[in-house]
Design a protein around this motif. Structure first.
Motif, short mmCIF file in Angstrom:
data_model
loop_
_atom_site.label_atom_id
_atom_site.label_comp_id
_atom_site.label_asym_id
_atom_site.label_seq_id
_atom_site.Cartn_x
_atom_site.Cartn_y
_atom_site.Cartn_z
N PHE A 20 17.90 19.81 35.39
CA PHE A 20 19.22 20.17 34.68
C PHE A 20 18.60 20.63 33.28
N THR A 21 19.35 21.90 32.89
CA THR A 21 19.02 22.11 31.55
C THR A 21 20.31 22.60 30.62
N TRP A 22 20.33 22.55 29.38
CA TRP A 22 21.50 22.84 28.67
C TRP A 22 21.18 23.45 27.38
N SER A 23 21.20 24.90 27.13
CA SER A 23 20.53 25.64 26.19
C SER A 23 21.37 26.73 25.69
N SER A 24 20.66 27.10 24.72
CA SER A 24 21.38 28.48 24.13
C SER A 24 20.59 29.77 24.43
N LEU A 25 21.34 30.75 24.97
CA LEU A 25 20.80 31.91 25.38
C LEU A 25 20.15 32.77 24.33
N ASP A 26 19.35 33.49 24.53
CA ASP A 26 18.71 34.49 23.60
C ASP A 26 19.63 35.90 23.83
N THR A 27 19.80 36.43 22.53
CA THR A 27 20.27 37.50 22.51
C THR A 27 19.73 38.86 22.79
N ALA A 28 18.25 38.66 22.95
CA ALA A 28 17.49 39.72 23.30
C ALA A 28 17.74 40.35 24.70
N PRO A 29 17.72 41.45 25.01
CA PRO A 29 17.63 41.91 26.51
C PRO A 29 16.57 41.17 27.43
N ALA A 30 16.47 40.74 28.69
CA ALA A 30 15.52 40.53 29.42
C ALA A 30 14.46 41.75 29.43
N ARG A 31 13.36 41.07 29.78
CA ARG A 31 12.09 41.95 29.98
C ARG A 31 11.82 42.16 31.55
N PHE A 32 12.62 41.06 32.33
CA PHE A 32 12.52 41.36 33.80
C PHE A 32 13.56 40.45 34.29
N ALA A 33 14.12 41.08 35.54
CA ALA A 33 14.98 40.22 36.38
C ALA A 33 14.25 39.22 37.23
N HIS A 34 14.80 38.27 37.74
CA HIS A 34 14.28 37.36 38.56
C HIS A 34 15.16 36.86 40.06
N THR A 35 14.59 36.66 40.94
CA THR A 35 15.08 35.68 41.82
C THR A 35 14.25 34.47 42.15
N HIS A 36 14.90 33.62 43.16
CA HIS A 36 14.18 32.17 43.30
C HIS A 36 14.24 31.74 44.63
N ASP A 37 13.49 30.69 44.63
CA ASP A 37 13.67 30.11 46.06
C ASP A 37 14.42 28.84 46.22
N TYR A 38 15.52 28.82 45.06
CA TYR A 38 16.35 27.71 44.92
C TYR A 38 17.78 28.11 44.58
N HIS A 39 18.99 27.29 44.72
CA HIS A 39 20.10 27.73 44.37
C HIS A 39 20.30 27.16 42.98
N GLU A 40 21.24 27.95 42.28
CA GLU A 40 21.54 27.70 40.87
C GLU A 40 23.18 27.61 40.58
N LEU A 41 23.55 26.74 39.75
CA LEU A 41 24.95 26.56 39.60
C LEU A 41 24.93 26.59 38.07
N SER A 42 25.48 27.42 37.28
CA SER A 42 25.41 27.98 35.80
C SER A 42 26.95 27.84 35.42
N LEU A 43 27.06 27.23 34.24
CA LEU A 43 28.23 27.08 33.60
C LEU A 43 28.15 27.45 32.23
N ILE A 44 29.17 28.59 31.55
CA ILE A 44 29.22 28.97 30.43
C ILE A 44 29.89 27.83 29.56
N GLU A 45 29.00 27.14 29.02
CA GLU A 45 29.76 25.95 28.18
C GLU A 45 30.38 26.53 26.71
N ARG A 46 29.80 27.44 26.12
CA ARG A 46 30.44 28.00 25.03
C ARG A 46 29.91 29.31 24.76
N GLY A 47 30.81 30.12 24.00
CA GLY A 47 30.47 31.47 23.92
C GLY A 47 30.65 32.40 25.01
N ALA A 48 29.64 33.44 25.02
CA ALA A 48 29.88 34.43 26.12
C ALA A 48 28.50 34.90 26.45
N ALA A 49 28.15 35.36 27.51
CA ALA A 49 26.96 36.03 27.95
C ALA A 49 27.11 37.48 28.90
#
Length: 295
Positions: A20-49
């Motif tokens: 579980f993580t609860w964090s603020s996202l960076d405004t800088a563009p990502a240097r790379f994309a990613h996939t993973h060997d797990y599932h993710e559930l993500s919720l925009i709790e405040r602001g926009a992305a």
């Protein structure tokens, strides 16, 4: 853009079923994309992305709930003007496999198990948003057990997502706003015309985009919300069926009965008979009337 694959073994300690993580996202563009060997559930709790996923970019507003699959290639960055706080839960594929195997009738083809090119996104608001945040935050200090993560996922998919706006990551913001507006009686009472007016676009364009992103027409989308509203009223009040139909914006009772039966498989009266029963404190028109006749 370079793509990297993240492994759950690098994030979870032995025996942990989720992270579980609860964090603020960076405004800088990502240097790379990613996939993973797990599932993710993500919720925009405040602001926009901004969310880049599988070759498309979309703006995710507060309340966006994403069901991200292992092979979805993506990255996030905060919208500079608003910033973004995000709640993210990652969990092992074994949990996803177990849930869809056991509850396939309810889950198959939805959430993490859709065949769409884009991950499924739901737009939450009001009480649904509050419930989602509170349900997620319970994971933060809990023992990270299999029972806890599977209970959480079932709660999110069956108690939070119901009546939410469904689409995918590339849904235009104006269409998402129309879907949100359609949850309100003053809009859904007007039927498809209310949806189109809320979208602020031409009728044909709204219909075309609704088909592309929702898989159904504005009329079908609004009628689904109407029937959900009717079902809640039937199960929680003794209001007349004709009054409920009018509250849904439907004057033709034959049409109302046809729509309700198509959604729930029974007539409104039969639905009320079953769902208005309360053995401790009976309420609802049909059940209450029968109780009084017996006494």
């Amino acid at each position: 853009m370079e793509t990297r694959r993240f492994l759950i073994a690098d994030s979870l300690s032995d025996g942990a079923a989720y992270d579980f993580t609860w964090s603020s996202l960076d405004t800088a563009p990502a240097r790379f994309a990613h996939t993973h060997d797990y599932h993710e559930l993500s919720l925009i709790e405040r602001g926009a992305a901004w969310h880049w996923v599988n070759g498309e970019t979309a703006l995710l507003n507060e309340g966006a709930l994403l069901f991200i699959r292992p092979d979805d290639r993506h990255w996030f960055r905060a919208r500079r003007r608003t910033g973004c706080r995000i709640i993210n839960v990652m969990f092992r594929t074994e949990s996803a496999d177990h849930l869809v195997e056991r509850y396939g009738d309810d889950l198959a083809g939805r959430y993490f198990w859709t065949d769409s090119a884009m991950p499924e996104v739901h737009q939450l608001q009001g009480p649904r948003m509050e419930r989602a945040i509170n349900t997620a935050l319970e994971l933060q200090t809990a023992r990270r057990s299999l029972a806890r993560i599977e209970n959480f996922l079932l709660a999110m998919m069956t108690r939070v997502v119901d009546y939410a706006v469904t689409g995918h990551a590339a849904m235009p913001p104006w269409l998402a706003m129309a879907c949100q507006a359609a949850q309100h009686p003053e809009v859904f009472r007007r039927g498809a015309a209310g949806f189109v007016a809320a979208a602020g676009r031409g009728h044909e364009h709204v219909c075309r985009m609704a088909k592309r992103h929702l898989g159904i027409s504005p009329s079908v989308y609004v009628n689904t919300i109407r029937m959900q509203y009717a079902a809640m009223a039937l199960g929680s009040s003794d209001q007349s069926i004709s009054g409920i139909a009018l509250d849904c914006g439907i004057e033709n009772m034959s049409h109302f009965y046809k729509l309700f039966r198509a959604h729930y498989g029974v007539t409104p009266r039969a639905y009320r008979t079953v769902h208005a029963r309360n053995p401790v404190q009976p309420t609802g028109g049909t059940s209450l009337a029968r109780t009084r006749r017996r006494s």
